[in-house]
Design an enzyme around this catalytic site. Structure first.
Site, mmCIF file in Angstrom:
data_model
loop_
_atom_site.group_PDB
_atom_site.id
_atom_site.type_symbol
_atom_site.label_atom_id
_atom_site.label_comp_id
_atom_site.label_asym_id
_atom_site.label_seq_id
_atom_site.Cartn_x
_atom_site.Cartn_y
_atom_site.Cartn_z
ATOM 1 N N LYS A 115 0.823 -1.221 0.000
ATOM 2 C CA LYS A 115 0.000 0.000 0.000
ATOM 3 C C LYS A 115 0.846 1.255 0.000
ATOM 4 O O LYS A 115 0.454 2.267 -0.575
ATOM 5 C CB LYS A 115 -0.953 0.001 1.206
ATOM 6 C CG LYS A 115 -2.149 -0.907 1.013
ATOM 7 C CD LYS A 115 -3.302 -0.513 1.913
ATOM 8 C CE LYS A 115 -4.479 -1.443 1.696
ATOM 9 N NZ LYS A 115 -5.507 -1.288 2.726
ATOM 10 N N LYS A 197 -6.167 -12.194 -8.097
ATOM 11 C CA LYS A 197 -7.439 -12.283 -7.387
ATOM 12 C C LYS A 197 -8.449 -11.285 -7.991
ATOM 13 O O LYS A 197 -8.048 -10.191 -8.396
ATOM 14 C CB LYS A 197 -7.159 -11.899 -5.922
ATOM 15 C CG LYS A 197 -8.214 -12.322 -4.934
ATOM 16 C CD LYS A 197 -7.675 -12.147 -3.517
ATOM 17 C CE LYS A 197 -8.760 -11.604 -2.605
ATOM 18 N NZ LYS A 197 -8.349 -11.459 -1.219
ATOM 19 N N LYS A 200 -11.819 -5.571 -6.078
ATOM 20 C CA LYS A 200 -12.713 -4.421 -6.247
ATOM 21 C C LYS A 200 -11.945 -3.202 -6.749
ATOM 22 O O LYS A 200 -12.538 -2.235 -7.163
ATOM 23 C CB LYS A 200 -13.468 -4.117 -4.948
ATOM 24 C CG LYS A 200 -12.618 -4.033 -3.716
ATOM 25 C CD LYS A 200 -13.495 -3.987 -2.465
ATOM 26 C CE LYS A 200 -12.617 -4.134 -1.225
ATOM 27 N NZ LYS A 200 -13.384 -4.186 0.000
#
Ligand code: TRP
Length: 334
Positions: A115, A197, A200
């Site tokens: 992140k 994966k 979203k």
């Protein structure tokens, strides 16, 4: 234990659009677990502000997510469904636990590394201490089990370390939580790159099925899903795209991989993709209409939000008081 039931805690963030992966991988399992455990399912909005959010949009997304928990089948009378920010104990315990967490431990967290690379212009302290808040979420309710994706296992391991460290100083204050990784649907992959994966936050809208997609969009996205040139519906490592579609179909229908292979034996990918698309659309349609109904009923939703926040506050306070006493804070005069 609450009423002789083991305690379960999990949470999701209301950032980005929710995907079929969130539903099949997490929510559907949460519903299954909700009979067996005393469950706390939080919309973890405190975690979300580690990344900048547009306030109005964020508020709406959090509400959408909370309503989705209910639409997916979690009974809000039995499960504690609430906004993390409504329960003050999360932030309070997080501070105390941060004094029992080492910089070196937080530095090792792979999600922090990812992140901070992604948000290089905003590497704030909250992003760094994010796992401590997550530990607080879990430990606050004397949680026994935590259903999480594999990407969150490192955070759960840290939670256990912090709890054990605290307990070794002050006695048995915290229950040591165990991870729970669901078997089916634990990893729904991107339709465009089956090595990733389904996320979203994927930039390619064709990679993910959003829970808000209409029937035509869903069927179109499955038609475009990446497969291979082997022309056989088989679940194996050489066919990650087809295998992902089999897993989705299997998670939706409850059929085993072998049964799915048999069902489409000798059929082309076109037929198979259409069947998967239609099945997913059939599952999402009632979910979408329940979701819309819940969001329309403001009084109902407000009542749930209020009652469950009170319930969460009640249980979390028990742990918080104990912790405050153990570390040596003077008792509040009530
Ligand atoms: N960090 C989790 C995620 O991004 C969300 C989360 C926050 C969570 N607190 C939690 C999950 C406690 C399980 C338990 O997916």
């Amino acid at each position: 234990m609450i009423d002789n039931k083991k305690v379960l805690f999990s949470g999701m963030q209301a950032t980005g659009n929710l995907t079929l992966g969130n539903y099949l991988g997490a929510l559907k399992n949460w519903v299954k677990l909700s009979d067996e455990y005393e469950c706390f399912y939080s919309v973890v909005d405190l975690h979300s502000i580690t990344v900048r959010q547009d306030p109005a949009e964020f508020r709406q997304k959090a509400k959408n997510l909370l309503a989705l928990y209910i639409a997916a089948g979690l009974d809000p009378e039995k499960n504690c469904i609430y906004y993390q920010s409504h329960v003050s104990g999360h932030a309070e315990l997080s501070w105390i636990l941060s004094c029992f967490t080492y910089m070196g431990e937080l530095n090792r967290m792979t999600q922090f590394k990812d992140k901070s690379a992604k948000h290089a212009d905003n590497i704030n302290a909250g992003l760094f201490t994010y796992p401590v808040l997550m530990a607080a979420d879990i430990l606050l309710y004397q949680t026994d089990v935590v259903p999480v994706g594999i990407d969150q296992l490192q955070h759960l391991e840290l939670t256990r370390d912090i709890a054990q460290r605290f307990n070794s100083v002050y006695g048995d204050v915290f229950t040591i939580p165990e991870p729970f990784i669901g078997k089916t649907g634990a990893k729904i992959m991107s339709l465009q790159d089956p090595s990733k994966k389904m996320s979203k936050s994927d930039e390619n809208p064709n990679a993910s099925i959003y829970l808000t997609d209409d029937r035509d969009t869903i069927i179109r996205k499955f038609k475009r899903a990446v497969t291979d040139s082997m022309a056989q519906v088989k679940h194996n490592e050489e066919q990650p795209g087809v295998s992902n579609l089999i897993e989705i179909y299997s998670a939706c229908t409850g059929k085993s991989f072998e049964d799915v292979e048999k069902e489409f034996d000798g059929k082309g990918y076109g037929d198979f993709k259409l069947a998967v698309g239609e099945t997913v659309a059939d599952i999402l349609a009632p979910l979408q209409s329940r979701h819309a109904d819940i969001l329309k009923d403001k009084a109902y939703l407000d009542g749930i939000v209020k009652n469950n926040a009170e319930k969460a506050q009640y249980f979390s306070n028990k742990t918080l008081r104990k912790v405050q006493k153990k570390v040596g804070f003077n008792e509040k005069i009530r």
